[in-house]
Structures are given as structure tokens and as C-alpha cells.
Design a protein around this motif. Structure first.
Motif, PDB file in Angstrom:
ATOM      1  N   GLN A   1       0.821  -1.196   0.000  1.00 28.63           N
ATOM      2  CA  GLN A   1       0.000   0.000   0.000  1.00 28.63           C
ATOM      3  C   GLN A   1       0.860   1.253   0.000  1.00 28.63           C
ATOM      4  OE1 GLN A   1      -2.835   0.479  -0.902  1.00 28.63           O
ATOM      5  NE2 GLN A   1      -4.442   0.107   0.603  1.00 28.63           N
ATOM      6  N   VAL A   2       0.369   2.259  -0.660  1.00 29.74           N
ATOM      7  CA  VAL A   2       1.048   3.554  -0.718  1.00 29.74           C
ATOM      8  C   VAL A   2       0.141   4.583  -0.050  1.00 29.74           C
ATOM      9  CG1 VAL A   2       1.952   5.348  -2.214  1.00 29.74           C
ATOM     10  CG2 VAL A   2       2.253   2.944  -2.838  1.00 29.74           C
ATOM     11  N   GLN A   3       0.704   5.359   0.832  1.00 25.02           N
ATOM     12  CA  GLN A   3      -0.047   6.435   1.465  1.00 25.02           C
ATOM     13  C   GLN A   3       0.442   7.775   0.903  1.00 25.02           C
ATOM     14  OE1 GLN A   3       1.513   4.022   3.779  1.00 25.02           O
ATOM     15  NE2 GLN A   3      -0.338   2.870   3.309  1.00 25.02           N
ATOM     16  N   LEU A   4      -0.509   8.631   0.609  1.00 21.44           N
ATOM     17  CA  LEU A   4      -0.210   9.967   0.099  1.00 21.44           C
ATOM     18  C   LEU A   4      -0.821  11.000   1.032  1.00 21.44           C
ATOM     19  CD1 LEU A   4      -1.076   9.397  -3.673  1.00 21.44           C
ATOM     20  CD2 LEU A   4       1.182   9.308  -2.626  1.00 21.44           C
ATOM     21  N   VAL A   5      -0.044  11.991   1.403  1.00 14.46           N
ATOM     22  CA  VAL A   5      -0.530  13.043   2.284  1.00 14.46           C
ATOM     23  C   VAL A   5      -0.229  14.390   1.653  1.00 14.46           C
ATOM     24  CG1 VAL A   5      -0.377  14.092   4.561  1.00 14.46           C
ATOM     25  CG2 VAL A   5      -0.195  11.604   4.324  1.00 14.46           C
ATOM     26  N   GLU A   6      -1.295  15.163   1.391  1.00  9.06           N
ATOM     27  CA  GLU A   6      -1.127  16.501   0.832  1.00  9.06           C
ATOM     28  C   GLU A   6      -1.067  17.528   1.958  1.00  9.06           C
ATOM     29  OE1 GLU A   6      -4.308  14.517  -1.899  1.00  9.06           O
ATOM     30  OE2 GLU A   6      -3.899  14.682   0.244  1.00  9.06           O
ATOM     31  N   SER A   7      -0.397  18.617   1.686  1.00 13.46           N
ATOM     32  CA  SER A   7      -0.360  19.741   2.620  1.00 13.46           C
ATOM     33  C   SER A   7      -0.086  21.012   1.828  1.00 13.46           C
ATOM     34  CB  SER A   7       0.720  19.542   3.686  1.00 13.46           C
ATOM     35  OG  SER A   7       2.000  19.437   3.084  1.00 13.46           O
ATOM     36  N   GLY A   8      -0.311  22.135   2.477  1.00 16.23           N
ATOM     37  CA  GLY A   8       0.024  23.411   1.860  1.00 16.23           C
ATOM     38  C   GLY A   8      -1.153  24.226   1.367  1.00 16.23           C
ATOM     39  N   GLY A   9      -2.356  23.683   1.463  1.00 18.54           N
ATOM     40  CA  GLY A   9      -3.509  24.445   1.028  1.00 18.54           C
ATOM     41  C   GLY A   9      -3.808  25.604   1.965  1.00 18.54           C
ATOM     42  N   GLY A  10      -4.748  26.438   1.566  1.00 20.09           N
ATOM     43  CA  GLY A  10      -5.117  27.576   2.396  1.00 20.09           C
ATOM     44  C   GLY A  10      -5.902  28.603   1.631  1.00 20.09           C
ATOM     45  N   LEU A  11      -6.019  29.776   2.246  1.00 22.72           N
ATOM     46  CA  LEU A  11      -6.758  30.900   1.659  1.00 22.72           C
ATOM     47  C   LEU A  11      -5.744  31.922   1.155  1.00 22.72           C
ATOM     48  CD1 LEU A  11      -9.353  32.561   1.168  1.00 22.72           C
ATOM     49  CD2 LEU A  11      -9.127  33.382   3.538  1.00 22.72           C
ATOM     50  N   VAL A  12      -5.932  32.361  -0.079  1.00 23.41           N
ATOM     51  CA  VAL A  12      -5.014  33.333  -0.665  1.00 23.41           C
ATOM     52  C   VAL A  12      -5.808  34.279  -1.551  1.00 23.41           C
ATOM     53  CG1 VAL A  12      -4.471  31.864  -2.647  1.00 23.41           C
ATOM     54  CG2 VAL A  12      -2.807  33.562  -1.898  1.00 23.41           C
ATOM     55  N   GLN A  13      -5.324  35.487  -1.692  1.00 20.19           N
ATOM     56  CA  GLN A  13      -5.979  36.441  -2.583  1.00 20.19           C
ATOM     57  C   GLN A  13      -5.601  36.164  -4.040  1.00 20.19           C
ATOM     58  OE1 GLN A  13      -4.909  40.371  -1.156  1.00 20.19           O
ATOM     59  NE2 GLN A  13      -6.808  40.510   0.020  1.00 20.19           N
ATOM     60  N   ALA A  14      -6.461  36.588  -4.927  1.00 18.83           N
ATOM     61  CA  ALA A  14      -6.181  36.447  -6.355  1.00 18.83           C
ATOM     62  C   ALA A  14      -4.837  37.094  -6.687  1.00 18.83           C
ATOM     63  CB  ALA A  14      -7.294  37.081  -7.178  1.00 18.83           C
ATOM     64  N   GLY A  15      -4.062  36.394  -7.508  1.00 17.25           N
ATOM     65  CA  GLY A  15      -2.730  36.854  -7.856  1.00 17.25           C
ATOM     66  C   GLY A  15      -1.647  36.311  -6.951  1.00 17.25           C
ATOM     67  N   GLY A  16      -2.041  35.698  -5.856  1.00 17.62           N
ATOM     68  CA  GLY A  16      -1.086  35.164  -4.907  1.00 17.62           C
ATOM     69  C   GLY A  16      -0.585  33.782  -5.300  1.00 17.62           C
ATOM     70  N   SER A  17       0.205  33.184  -4.395  1.00 20.97           N
ATOM     71  CA  SER A  17       0.834  31.897  -4.655  1.00 20.97           C
ATOM     72  C   SER A  17       0.663  30.945  -3.473  1.00 20.97           C
ATOM     73  CB  SER A  17       2.334  32.075  -4.921  1.00 20.97           C
ATOM     74  OG  SER A  17       2.573  32.883  -6.045  1.00 20.97           O
ATOM     75  N   LEU A  18       0.683  29.684  -3.775  1.00 18.46           N
ATOM     76  CA  LEU A  18       0.708  28.625  -2.774  1.00 18.46           C
ATOM     77  C   LEU A  18       1.563  27.490  -3.318  1.00 18.46           C
ATOM     78  CD1 LEU A  18      -3.016  28.226  -1.585  1.00 18.46           C
ATOM     79  CD2 LEU A  18      -1.094  29.030  -0.192  1.00 18.46           C
ATOM     80  N   ARG A  19       2.153  26.725  -2.406  1.00 19.72           N
ATOM     81  CA  ARG A  19       2.869  25.519  -2.814  1.00 19.72           C
ATOM     82  C   ARG A  19       2.283  24.337  -2.080  1.00 19.72           C
ATOM     83  NH1 ARG A  19       9.171  23.508  -2.348  1.00 19.72           N
ATOM     84  NH2 ARG A  19       8.559  23.176  -0.160  1.00 19.72           N
ATOM     85  N   LEU A  20       1.789  23.389  -2.837  1.00 21.67           N
ATOM     86  CA  LEU A  20       1.249  22.160  -2.276  1.00 21.67           C
ATOM     87  C   LEU A  20       2.336  21.084  -2.269  1.00 21.67           C
ATOM     88  CD1 LEU A  20      -2.230  21.960  -4.050  1.00 21.67           C
ATOM     89  CD2 LEU A  20      -1.585  23.209  -1.976  1.00 21.67           C
ATOM     90  N   SER A  21       2.276  20.225  -1.267  1.00 21.12           N
ATOM     91  CA  SER A  21       3.194  19.096  -1.171  1.00 21.12           C
ATOM     92  C   SER A  21       2.403  17.807  -1.111  1.00 21.12           C
ATOM     93  CB  SER A  21       4.073  19.211   0.076  1.00 21.12           C
ATOM     94  OG  SER A  21       4.855  20.379   0.051  1.00 21.12           O
ATOM     95  N   CYS A  22       2.976  16.763  -1.671  1.00 17.14           N
ATOM     96  CA  CYS A  22       2.380  15.430  -1.622  1.00 17.14           C
ATOM     97  C   CYS A  22       3.485  14.464  -1.215  1.00 17.14           C
ATOM     98  CB  CYS A  22       1.802  15.054  -2.976  1.00 17.14           C
ATOM     99  SG  CYS A  22       1.245  13.342  -3.087  1.00 17.14           S
ATOM    100  N   ALA A  23       3.397  13.968   0.003  1.00 15.59           N
ATOM    101  CA  ALA A  23       4.418  13.060   0.522  1.00 15.59           C
ATOM    102  C   ALA A  23       3.922  11.626   0.417  1.00 15.59           C
ATOM    103  CB  ALA A  23       4.740  13.407   1.973  1.00 15.59           C
ATOM    104  N   ALA A  24       4.738  10.784  -0.183  1.00 19.67           N
ATOM    105  CA  ALA A  24       4.393   9.375  -0.342  1.00 19.67           C
ATOM    106  C   ALA A  24       5.147   8.530   0.675  1.00 19.67           C
ATOM    107  CB  ALA A  24       4.722   8.911  -1.756  1.00 19.67           C
TER     108      ALA A  24
END
Length: 125
Positions: A1-24
Motif C-alpha cells: 500500500q502507498v499512502q499519500l498526504v497533501e499539505s500546503g492548502g489555504g486561503l489566498v488572494q487572487a494573484g497570490g501563490s501557494l505551494r502544495l506538497s504530496c508526501a508518499a
């Protein structure tokens, strides 16, 4: 089995940036492809970006995010990233990472064997 965990989401204003991570973790295959998908309320889950393990870590993007999002991976950490720039309100969705054995990076939801729990991204106008 492989487990995947995402992180990095949130609230941001238009034009902004976010970085999501996916750890396996778990019994990760020797080579696997990873895709990022998103699902907005009332809409179907759609492909956003994908990356292969070999073949020079070839990357793929949907037309709606091409030029704004960048997918990358750190093989030593078994982690895939999605850098999202110039965010728009229409990027608001739950973002999921998914994995499958092999080097092909399909765009169809049904082609992936493993899924994370998702992380919410909200872009305000």
C-alpha cells in the motif's frame, strides 16, 4: 500500500501563490507517476498536472494552469510539489494528489491507484 498526504492548502488572494506538497510513504513502487487533480463544488474531479518518475521527470499540465503552475518532485524525499502562482478565484477547489505504478502519466481519474485525502485551496477575489 502507498499512502499519500497533501499539505500546503489555504486561503489566498487572487494573484497570490501557494505551494502544495504530496508526501508518499509505505510500499512505494520503484517507479511511479504522480498527478495532481482538483475538484470544485458541483464539478467533476479534473487533471491539473502530472510528473513521471523517469524519462527526465517529464511534466504535463492542463491548459487552464499551464504557465502558472509548476510540478516538481524530490525523489529522495518521495515528495511531489505543485507551485501555484497567479492564482485565480476559479482555481478554488480541493486539490488531490494521486499515484500509479509505471512511467505513464494519464489524465484520467480512474487510471490512478492511490489517492491522498485532499487539501483545500481557496482563492478570494
Amino acid at each position: 500500500q502507498v499512502q499519500l498526504v497533501e499539505s500546503g492548502g489555504g486561503l489566498v488572494q487572487a494573484g497570490g501563490s501557494l505551494r502544495l506538497s504530496c508526501a508518499a510513504s509505505g510500499r512505494t513502487p520503484s517507479s511511479y507517476a504522480v498527478g495532481w487533480f482538483r475538484q470544485a463544488p458541483g464539478k467533476e474531479r479534473e487533471f491539473v498536472a502530472g510528473i513521471s518518475w523517469w524519462d527526465g521527470a517529464r511534466t504535463y499540465y492542463s491548459d487552464s494552469v499551464k504557465g502558472r503552475f509548476t510540478i516538481s518532485r524530490d525523489n529522495a524525499k518521495n515528495t511531489v510539489y505543485l507551485q501555484m502562482n497567479s492564482l485565480k478565484p476559479e482555481d478554488t477547489a480541493v486539490y488531490y494528489c494521486a499515484a500509479r505504478s509505471g512511467t505513464v502519466v494519464p489524465r484520467e481519474v480512474v487510471s490512478y491507484d492511490y489517492w491522498g485525502q485532499g487539501t483545500q485551496v481557496t482563492v478570494s477575489s
